[in-house]
Write a protein that holds these residues in place. Structure first.
Motif, PDB file in Angstrom:
ATOM      1  N   GLU A 116       0.813  -1.216   0.000  1.00  0.00           N
ATOM      2  CA  GLU A 116       0.000   0.000   0.000  1.00  0.00           C
ATOM      3  C   GLU A 116       0.846   1.264   0.000  1.00  0.00           C
ATOM      4  OE1 GLU A 116      -2.707  -0.366   3.257  1.00  0.00           O
ATOM      5  OE2 GLU A 116      -4.125  -1.609   2.117  1.00  0.00           O
ATOM      6  N   ASN A 117       2.144   1.135   0.170  1.00  0.00           N
ATOM      7  CA  ASN A 117       3.016   2.305   0.152  1.00  0.00           C
ATOM      8  C   ASN A 117       3.880   2.371  -1.101  1.00  0.00           C
ATOM      9  OD1 ASN A 117       3.054   4.053   2.838  1.00  0.00           O
ATOM     10  ND2 ASN A 117       2.596   1.947   3.405  1.00  0.00           N
ATOM     11  N   GLU A 173      -0.150  11.209  -7.806  1.00  0.00           N
ATOM     12  CA  GLU A 173       0.478  10.038  -7.190  1.00  0.00           C
ATOM     13  C   GLU A 173      -0.605   9.163  -6.570  1.00  0.00           C
ATOM     14  OE1 GLU A 173       3.849   9.366  -7.208  1.00  0.00           O
ATOM     15  OE2 GLU A 173       3.968  11.096  -8.562  1.00  0.00           O
ATOM     16  N   THR A 177      -4.613   9.411  -2.899  1.00  0.00           N
ATOM     17  CA  THR A 177      -3.950  10.074  -4.022  1.00  0.00           C
ATOM     18  C   THR A 177      -3.389  11.418  -3.567  1.00  0.00           C
ATOM     19  OG1 THR A 177      -5.979  11.190  -4.734  1.00  0.00           O
ATOM     20  CG2 THR A 177      -5.516   9.032  -5.714  1.00  0.00           C
ATOM     21  N   SER A 181       3.812   3.587  -4.648  1.00  0.00           N
ATOM     22  CA  SER A 181       2.967   4.507  -5.408  1.00  0.00           C
ATOM     23  C   SER A 181       3.384   4.530  -6.883  1.00  0.00           C
ATOM     24  CB  SER A 181       3.051   5.917  -4.827  1.00  0.00           C
ATOM     25  OG  SER A 181       4.377   6.402  -4.881  1.00  0.00           O
ATOM     26  N   ALA A 215      -2.565  -4.466  -5.567  1.00  0.00           N
ATOM     27  CA  ALA A 215      -1.159  -4.187  -5.871  1.00  0.00           C
ATOM     28  C   ALA A 215      -0.482  -5.408  -6.485  1.00  0.00           C
ATOM     29  CB  ALA A 215      -0.416  -3.747  -4.612  1.00  0.00           C
ATOM     30  N   TYR A 234       5.106   3.195 -12.916  1.00  0.00           N
ATOM     31  CA  TYR A 234       5.107   2.478 -11.630  1.00  0.00           C
ATOM     32  C   TYR A 234       6.291   1.510 -11.600  1.00  0.00           C
ATOM     33  CZ  TYR A 234       2.831  -1.362 -14.201  1.00  0.00           C
ATOM     34  OH  TYR A 234       2.524  -2.355 -15.096  1.00  0.00           O
ATOM     35  N   LYS A 238      -1.636   5.598  -4.466  1.00  0.00           N
ATOM     36  CA  LYS A 238      -1.291   4.417  -3.674  1.00  0.00           C
ATOM     37  C   LYS A 238      -2.493   3.485  -3.704  1.00  0.00           C
ATOM     38  CE  LYS A 238       2.068   6.583  -0.576  1.00  0.00           C
ATOM     39  NZ  LYS A 238       2.420   6.913   0.825  1.00  0.00           N
TER      40      LYS A 238
END
Length: 291
Positions: A48-49, A115, A81, A51, A123, A146, A117
């Protein structure tokens, strides 16, 4: 009179040593459960980190870009975002490089971007492919960047660590069962002649089993409480030392670990006691002298 002696010596040295040995096994098992759950939280935190940047063309003015950002925030795959204007991007690069590119180029070479996430469940490479396709439907989106290699490496390593921890958890569960079972069997073994005597005076199997099951249930309860106290103390110490670990060592993780240790401690001690006592209840008197 016999019952009076038994009740008076309920918390004897054998009870204490059995509780401590069971607690150590439960502590080891609880640490494995703790690491498995923490590894899952860590994987979510890392994913989750990570981006990626949605670069927008100069034709998309800031109000339109902020509206597009709001649309992205409503998507289920977006965690959060952040809009970065051309001026902010230039300022950040100038600080990072120690020089202003616009001074010798004569114009701002950077573009505005958003940006993003992602939520951890999205992911993955296959999910990002259709997310990219969806975002690119906006004609004013120039490019999406990415870290593909980093994402693949993170997901690959997470899978390997998860399989290893699950295998270790299964192995330690079997070892824990064996160790606790041996401890309880030795305890009941020392009472095998008492069990036979109670059979001779006409006591039912249920009546004979009851004090042994209750005693071992109490051992499992005390051992689980001690193991839970130790594990909670360790978790508190880690978070106190590094507050950011609260994202990984969450209160829910600690509660699940405590519940798992308590459930395992009660079930395994009760079950092992039940199996062991039945073994000696089925034995003939002559057999008791040869085991």
């Amino acid at each position: 009179m016999i019952m009076g002696k038994k009740s008076g010596s309920f918390f004897d040295m054998q009870f204490i040593t059995s509780s401590i040995s069971t607690m150590l096994v439960l502590l080891l098992l609880g640490m494995v459960v703790f690491f498995v759950l923490s590894a899952d939280n860590l994987s979510r935190y890392v994913r989750e980190n990570i981006s990626f940047s949605v670069l927008v063309s100069d034709d998309m003015k800031e109000p339109e870009a902020l509206k597009f950002q709001k649309q992205l925030n409503s998507e289920p795959f977006v965690k959060e975002t952040m809009y970065i204007s051309k001026e902010q991007a230039l300022k950040e690069q100038a600080e990072a490089m120690g020089t202003d590119p616009a001074e010798f180029l004569g114009y701002n070479p950077f573009t505005a971007s958003i940006e993003i996430k992602l939520n951890a469940d999205y992911a993955h490479t296959d999910s990002i492919a259709w997310i990219e396709e969806k975002i690119m439907q906006n004609k004013k989106v120039m490019e999406i960047n990415y870290p593909q290699d980093l994402l693949d490496a993170v997901n690959s390593n997470i899978r390997k660590v998860s399989f290893f921890l699950l295998g270790l958890a299964a192995l330690l569960t079997l070892i824990s069962f064996a160790l606790i079972n041996n401890t309880i069997r030795l305890t009941i073994y020392s009472k095998r002649f008492l069990i036979h005597t109670m059979k001779l005076v006409g006591a039912s199997w249920g009546f004979i089993r009851r004090p042994f099951l209750w005693r071992n249930f109490c051992i499992g309860l005390m051992a689980a409480f001690m193991a839970d106290a130790a594990l909670t103390g360790m978790a508190y110490g880690l978070v106190r030392y590094e507050p950011e670990l609260i994202e990984i060592i969450t209160p829910m993780t600690v509660l699940i670990v405590m519940g798992s240790v308590l459930a395992f401690g009660l079930i395994i001690t009760f079950l092992c006691a039940y199996i062991s006592i039945n073994k000696y209840l089925r034995m003939k008197a002559s057999t008791l002298y040869y085991i």
